[in-house]
Motif scaffolding. Structure first.
Motif: not given
Length: 184
Positions: A61, A65, A177, A181
């Motif tokens: 993730e 990003n 995301g 996380t």
């Protein structure tokens, strides 16, 4: 900086407990497999292999990003739009979402030619592993605001379904995301 394809040096650094820095401009299955292998070896070495799936999910993730931020900047440069101009940012984001977010591979060649990269650092100390994911594109205030909002909201949730129903933001994707996380 270690070449991500040089498994000998990577293995040696892991065994010696030395810091390991890997850099790449685009992520593909080969890069992900190397990163999975590094994580598995580091976690096994510290008797923490039970964390592998969660750490891989979080790491992927963060990589996506960082890569998406680089892709956005590459796209803005390619389309001759000023990412720092609010009206051009809105126009560019609409185009970016339409042309790139659904077909990320379409910008691979541009990313590989660009000056943008993602760097992952692994540092071992006693029973801990410090993992840092960074890119070399400066964050915009509007991006930081979206990230901070998601972090603040994520710490209030008990599960992912709560978050999904409340904060989905499709500016660059679903926007969940960071929540995932934090919940992991």
């Amino acid at each position: 900086m270690v070449d991500i394809t040089n498994r000998k040096i990577i293995s040696s650094k892991i065994e010696k407990g030395e810091p390991l820095k890997l850099s790449f401009k685009y992520v593909n299955e080969k890069v992900l497999m190397v990163l999975n292998s590094v994580l598995a070896r580091l976690l096994s070495k510290n008797d923490q292999i039970y964390l592998l799936n969660s750490v891989i999910t979080i790491l992927r993730e963060l990589i996506i990003n960082a890569l998406k931020a680089n892709a956005k900047r590459t796209f803005f440069l390619k389309t001759d739009l000023d990412i720092n101009d609010e009206s051009q940012y809105q126009k560019g984001m609409e185009k970016f979402k339409k042309e790139i977010v659904g077909d990320f591979d379409s910008i691979e060649a541009d990313l590989k030619r660009s000056d943008f990269y993602v760097q992952i650092s692994f540092e071992q100390a006693s029973n801990t592993i410090k993992i840092t994911v960074a890119n070399n594109s400066p964050i915009l205030p509007v991006e930081l605001d979206r990230i901070n909002y998601r972090i603040q909201k994520a710490i209030q949730y008990n599960d992912f379904s709560e978050a999904y129903s409340e904060i989905e933001d499709d500016t660059e994707g679903a926007g969940l995301g960071i929540v995932l996380t934090i919940l992991l």
